[in-house]
Design a protein around this motif. Structure first.
Motif, PDB file in Angstrom:
ATOM      1  N   SER A   1      90.509   1.254  15.467  1.00 18.26           N
ATOM      2  CA  SER A   1      90.054   0.942  16.826  1.00 18.26           C
ATOM      3  C   SER A   1      89.894  -0.572  17.258  1.00 18.26           C
ATOM      4  CB  SER A   1      88.681   1.642  16.907  1.00 18.26           C
ATOM      5  OG  SER A   1      88.459   2.822  16.768  1.00 18.26           O
ATOM      6  N   SER A   2      89.569  -1.389  16.336  1.00 17.13           N
ATOM      7  CA  SER A   2      89.477  -2.858  16.414  1.00 17.13           C
ATOM      8  C   SER A   2      90.845  -3.129  16.423  1.00 17.13           C
ATOM      9  CB  SER A   2      88.675  -3.458  15.382  1.00 17.13           C
ATOM     10  OG  SER A   2      87.530  -2.907  15.077  1.00 17.13           O
ATOM     11  N   GLY A   3      91.613  -3.069  15.694  1.00 17.17           N
ATOM     12  CA  GLY A   3      93.314  -3.425  15.742  1.00 17.17           C
ATOM     13  C   GLY A   3      93.808  -3.132  16.961  1.00 17.17           C
TER      14      GLY A   3
ATOM     15  N   GLN B   1     100.656  -2.374   9.449  1.00 20.21           N
ATOM     16  CA  GLN B   1     100.347  -1.386   9.749  1.00 20.21           C
ATOM     17  C   GLN B   1     100.334  -0.293   8.198  1.00 20.21           C
ATOM     18  OE1 GLN B   1     101.502   1.649  13.020  1.00 20.21           O
ATOM     19  NE2 GLN B   1     102.879   2.244  11.199  1.00 20.21           N
ATOM     20  N   ARG B   2      98.961   0.009   7.698  1.00 17.28           N
ATOM     21  CA  ARG B   2      98.886   0.862   6.697  1.00 17.28           C
ATOM     22  C   ARG B   2      99.151   2.269   6.956  1.00 17.28           C
ATOM     23  NH1 ARG B   2      94.621  -0.182   1.862  1.00 17.28           N
ATOM     24  NH2 ARG B   2      93.384   0.933   3.479  1.00 17.28           N
ATOM     25  N   THR B   3      98.396   2.637   7.955  1.00 16.31           N
ATOM     26  CA  THR B   3      98.404   4.026   8.422  1.00 16.31           C
ATOM     27  C   THR B   3      98.334   3.954  10.078  1.00 16.31           C
ATOM     28  OG1 THR B   3      96.793   4.604   6.772  1.00 16.31           O
ATOM     29  CG2 THR B   3      97.183   6.337   8.352  1.00 16.31           C
ATOM     30  N   PRO B   4      99.294   4.716  10.629  1.00 14.42           N
ATOM     31  CA  PRO B   4      99.365   4.732  12.010  1.00 14.42           C
ATOM     32  C   PRO B   4      98.189   5.539  12.378  1.00 14.42           C
ATOM     33  CG  PRO B   4     101.337   5.807  11.106  1.00 14.42           C
ATOM     34  CD  PRO B   4     100.580   5.477   9.823  1.00 14.42           C
TER      35      PRO B   4
ATOM     36  N   ALA C   1      91.253  13.376  12.690  1.00 14.33           N
ATOM     37  CA  ALA C   1      90.532  13.546  11.554  1.00 14.33           C
ATOM     38  C   ALA C   1      90.139  11.956  11.010  1.00 14.33           C
ATOM     39  CB  ALA C   1      91.475  14.101  10.336  1.00 14.33           C
ATOM     40  N   LYS C   2      90.894  10.883  11.576  1.00 18.84           N
ATOM     41  CA  LYS C   2      90.617   9.644  11.395  1.00 18.84           C
ATOM     42  C   LYS C   2      89.961   9.414  12.911  1.00 18.84           C
ATOM     43  CE  LYS C   2      93.330   6.354   9.123  1.00 18.84           C
ATOM     44  NZ  LYS C   2      93.093   6.331   7.805  1.00 18.84           N
ATOM     45  N   ARG C   3      88.998   8.294  13.106  1.00 24.05           N
ATOM     46  CA  ARG C   3      88.690   8.282  14.423  1.00 24.05           C
ATOM     47  C   ARG C   3      89.859   8.052  15.331  1.00 24.05           C
ATOM     48  NH1 ARG C   3      86.798   6.675  18.874  1.00 24.05           N
ATOM     49  NH2 ARG C   3      84.863   5.662  19.074  1.00 24.05           N
TER      50      ARG C   3
HETATM   51  O1  N01 Z   1      87.866  -0.320  11.191  1.00 24.87           O
HETATM   52  P1  N01 Z   1      88.945   1.136  10.570  1.00 24.87           P
HETATM   53  P2  N01 Z   1      87.969  -0.492  12.837  1.00 24.87           P
HETATM   54  N1  N01 Z   1      95.604  -3.397   3.872  1.00 24.87           N
HETATM   55  O2  N01 Z   1      88.518   1.475   9.275  1.00 24.87           O
HETATM   56  C1  N01 Z   1      93.448  -0.940   7.563  1.00 24.87           C
HETATM   57  C2  N01 Z   1      84.111   1.769  15.640  1.00 24.87           C
HETATM   58  N2  N01 Z   1      84.795   0.818  16.711  1.00 24.87           N
HETATM   59  O3  N01 Z   1      87.234  -1.848  12.697  1.00 24.87           O
HETATM   60  O4  N01 Z   1      93.721   3.574   7.788  1.00 24.87           O
HETATM   61  C3  N01 Z   1      96.266  -2.984   4.896  1.00 24.87           C
HETATM   62  O5  N01 Z   1      89.060   2.155  11.510  1.00 24.87           O
HETATM   63  C4  N01 Z   1      93.354   0.705   7.745  1.00 24.87           C
HETATM   64  O6  N01 Z   1      94.330   1.255   7.117  1.00 24.87           O
HETATM   65  P3  N01 Z   1      94.045   2.919   6.465  1.00 24.87           P
HETATM   66  C5  N01 Z   1      84.922   3.074  15.856  1.00 24.87           C
HETATM   67  O7  N01 Z   1      84.230   4.263  15.279  1.00 24.87           O
HETATM   68  C6  N01 Z   1      84.619   1.460  18.080  1.00 24.87           C
HETATM   69  O8  N01 Z   1      89.146  -0.541  13.595  1.00 24.87           O
HETATM   70  O9  N01 Z   1      92.933   2.711   5.445  1.00 24.87           O
HETATM   71  N3  N01 Z   1      95.457  -2.158   5.904  1.00 24.87           N
HETATM   72  C7  N01 Z   1      92.887   0.705   9.002  1.00 24.87           C
HETATM   73  O10 N01 Z   1      94.154   0.776   9.852  1.00 24.87           O
HETATM   74  C8  N01 Z   1      85.942   2.970  14.625  1.00 24.87           C
HETATM   75  O11 N01 Z   1      86.623   4.036  14.029  1.00 24.87           O
HETATM   76  C9  N01 Z   1      85.407   0.725  18.944  1.00 24.87           C
HETATM   77  O12 N01 Z   1      95.166   3.025   5.749  1.00 24.87           O
HETATM   78  C10 N01 Z   1      94.155  -2.182   5.367  1.00 24.87           C
HETATM   79  C11 N01 Z   1      92.216  -0.716   9.564  1.00 24.87           C
HETATM   80  O13 N01 Z   1      92.778  -1.581   8.510  1.00 24.87           O
HETATM   81  C12 N01 Z   1      85.213   2.081  13.640  1.00 24.87           C
HETATM   82  O14 N01 Z   1      84.531   1.196  14.302  1.00 24.87           O
HETATM   83  C13 N01 Z   1      85.784  -0.578  18.751  1.00 24.87           C
HETATM   84  C14 N01 Z   1      93.533  -2.565   4.351  1.00 24.87           C
HETATM   85  C15 N01 Z   1      90.767  -0.462   9.348  1.00 24.87           C
HETATM   86  O15 N01 Z   1      90.408   0.482  10.504  1.00 24.87           O
HETATM   87  C16 N01 Z   1      86.087   1.333  12.767  1.00 24.87           C
HETATM   88  O16 N01 Z   1      87.092   0.698  13.515  1.00 24.87           O
HETATM   89  C17 N01 Z   1      85.884  -0.706  17.080  1.00 24.87           C
HETATM   90  C18 N01 Z   1      94.299  -3.177   3.544  1.00 24.87           C
HETATM   91  N4  N01 Z   1      94.160  -3.462   2.375  1.00 24.87           N
HETATM   92  C19 N01 Z   1      85.342  -0.194  16.346  1.00 24.87           C
HETATM   93  N5  N01 Z   1      92.300  -2.306   4.301  1.00 24.87           N
HETATM   94  C20 N01 Z   1      85.216   1.323  20.307  1.00 24.87           C
HETATM   95  O17 N01 Z   1      84.213   1.641  20.553  1.00 24.87           O
HETATM   96  C21 N01 Z   1      92.042  -1.548   5.655  1.00 24.87           C
HETATM   97  N6  N01 Z   1      93.296  -1.650   6.123  1.00 24.87           N
HETATM   98  C22 N01 Z   1      86.449   1.450  20.791  1.00 24.87           C
END
Ligand code: N01
Length: 531
Positions: free
Chosen positions: A184-186, A204-207, A321-323
């Motif tokens: 979500s943050s990215g 991108q590790r996982t779309p 299944a992933k947010r």
């Molecule tokens: O974190 P995430 P987030 N090398 O864990 C990747 C809430 N939120 O901060 O999927 C490369 O979802 C990781 O890849 P993978 C909301 O509940 C809400 O984005 O593990 N990549 C993934 O793509 C949300 O779900 C809002 O394979 C690496 C990303 O980093 C939760 O917070 C906004 C890695 C992490 O995604 C978390 O969101 C923001 C590595 N070593 C957040 N390690 C809103 O209300 C990790 N990744 C909109």
């Protein structure tokens, strides 16, 4: 050292602020410690470009005070981070909560003194506070983590994490930037950074599945209509979390054309509502695939380069299944000439060097690395504090194989310690504010019950805890949530036990269970009377 308190609250985000207001209203001596220099929790820290909430503003707000909900004016369908933070500052001022908070103090340990039935809470400034009750309002997604990539410490440019963004902003003009992470943050940050950076590489590790937000200014008439019916809307939200257009129909019960039309209707309206197009999307893989196929088709439509489009199509796990992510111009951003998408599954990162990121195929020279790499969710904020209960055992040891608690609210051997929206509760699966208010209200009733009955200590029976943990696991096992490597399961943290963390049974059912337990005189809890 401050005088003895009734309740110590850890954290001054949405949960901590409401806890202070509610408990002070009951005449209790309550105080909070907050690591940041102001209130807001995640909304204080997450200042990355594009940060906003993907629950609509009219729903992502407190319901406990009607004058507050009537008077506060939201400007957009989905509030931006700074507007939510302004709202929380307003709440802190309006209800005069600041005097109850020590800012810039991170709680490092909380130890239970079994002889006196008191919690001793210590902060990184060396302050110690003592109270009968401790409320962990430390956040579900607050313990952020940098990726464990070799050489990360050798990078000579700027490394940022979305969750600890510089308060005076970041100027990307003329910079080569890499974003690691597409959750979500990215998804929110990437389109914004792409607009100002000279070059952007997205690693991108996982779309993820990204549905369009369709954010827009909030029309005055809509806001007025909501406010007129707030009592009814809030009552509904207490049963479902966020009000969506929940379908009662299976994806298999309609023709392919009708299904497509329904997905398209929801896609055009925008938001998480898309996931509720049919009632079996999260329980039936074939039903889920129809939604996934629809999103794949949209990605192929929106992204000009077919190879990039394929890389962006999530496969191998169910939609939701992933947010699910909610984006604005996310897929369109990959049509920009200054943006490159790297598929880390095909070409993993090998190392970060002084001025570059090296994959198995290429070296990308970068000035700034933005880590949108997420959190040690639900348990991280708790286990990083040295929390010790009645027997002296650390919570992190008790939970070494996964969190164990009763109703998500309390854990055996840690009397009088309440956890807000932690593991074993609906937490991140529902509107957080609805979950927070339900928890704080329940905790306040519980503390009052103990006061009325002259009891000094409450903690779950191990047997009740065991049954609850099983119930949480069983609820998750009946859904598709367990079929993805998500942070819901702790899969993003190397070595973290793979346990589905939140309770998936819904806030309505969960609320009824919690209320029944309270009404029965706290069945499943051991209550000790007298000092
Ligand atoms: O974190 P995430 P987030 N090398 O864990 C990747 C809430 N939120 O901060 O999927 C490369 O979802 C990781 O890849 P993978 C909301 O509940 C809400 O984005 O593990 N990549 C993934 O793509 C949300 O779900 C809002 O394979 C690496 C990303 O980093 C939760 O917070 C906004 C890695 C992490 O995604 C978390 O969101 C923001 C590595 N070593 C957040 N390690 C809103 O209300 C990790 N990744 C909109």
């Amino acid at each position: 050292m401050m005088g003895e308190l009734d309740v110590i609250v850890v954290g001054a985000g949405f949960a901590g602020l409401y806890a202070l207001h509610k408990l002070r209203g009951l005449g209790l001596a309550v105080h909070a410690f907050e690591a940041a220099d102001d209130v807001g929790g995640v909304w204080h820290w997450n200042r990355y470009p594009g940060a906003r909430c993907d629950v609509e503003s009219l729903q992502y707000s407190y319901s406990f005070d009607d004058a507050l909900q009537q008077e506060w004016v939201w400007s957009e369908r989905y509030a931006q981070q700074n507007e939510i933070l302004a709202y929380l500052h307003h709440v802190a001022d309006r209800f005069e909560l600041r005097p109850l908070i020590s800012f810039g103090e991170r709680v490092t340990s909380t130890h239970f003194d079994a002889a006196a039935d008191r919690w001793h809470v210590t902060t990184d400034r060396g302050d110690v506070a003592i109270a009968r009750f401790c409320i962990m309002a430390s956040g579900s997604l607050s313990a952020s983590r940098l990726p464990d990539i070799p050489g990360i410490e050798t990078f000579s440019g700027t490394i940022l994490h979305t969750a600890t963004w510089p308060h005076d902003g970041v100027d990307f003009a003329g910079k080569s930037v890499a974003v690691i992470g597409t959750g979500s943050s990215g998804v929110q940050a990437i389109p914004q950074i792409a607009r100002s950076a000279e070059k952007l590489v997205v690693l991108q590790r996982t779309p993820n599945f990204v549905v369009p937000a369709r954010n827009q200014p909030l029309a005055a008439e809509k806001q007025a209509a909501w406010k007129a019916a707030y009592a009814d809307y809030r009552a509904q939200a207490r049963q479902v979390g966020t009000l969506y257009d929940f379908s009662q129909t299976s994806a298999h019960a309609v023709s392919a054309e009708a299904r497509e039309a329904e997905y398209r209707r929801r896609w055009e309206l925008g938001g998480v509502n898309f996931v509720h197009a049919f009632n079996d999307i999260m329980t039936d893989r074939a039903a889920n695939q129809t939604a996934a196929d629809f999103v794949h088709a949209r990605i192929r439509e929106l992204v000009d380069d077919p190879e990039t489009a394929e890389k962006l199509c999530p496969r191998g796990y169910p939609l939701g299944a992933k947010r699910i992510c909610v984006g604005s111009d996310y897929y369109e951003t990959f049509n920009r000439p200054n943006v490159t998408l790297i598929d880390l599954q095909a070409t993993p990162v090998v190392a970060i060097e002084a001025q570059a990121i090296r994959t198995t195929e290429a070296v990308f020279a970068v000035d700034v690395i933005v880590c949108a790499t997420g959190y040690d969710a639900l348990t991280g904020a708790l286990t990083q504090i040295d929390i010790r209960g009645r027997s002296g055992v650390a919570l992190s040891d008790k939970w070494a194989d996964g969190p164990r608690n009763y109703l998500g609210l309390m854990t055996a051997d840690f009397p009088n310690m309440f956890i807000v929206t932690g593991p074993g509760s609906p937490s991140v699966l529902v509107n957080m504010i609805v979950g927070i208010e339900q928890h704080i209200d329940w905790i306040a009733d519980c503390i009052q019950h103990l006061a009325y009955t002259g009891a000094t200590r409450i903690e779950p029976e191990i047997s009740a805890e065991d049954v609850w943990v099983e119930q949480v696991n069983d609820a998750a096992a009946a859904t598709l949530f367990v079929q993805a490597n998500s942070w819901y399961l702790g899969a993003n943290i190397p070595g973290k036990p793979r346990v589905f963390l939140p309770f998936v049974g819904g806030i309505g059912r969960y609320r009824a269970i919690c209320d029944e337990v309270a009404a029965s005189g706290y069945a499943g809890f051991r209550i000790v009377n007298g000092d």
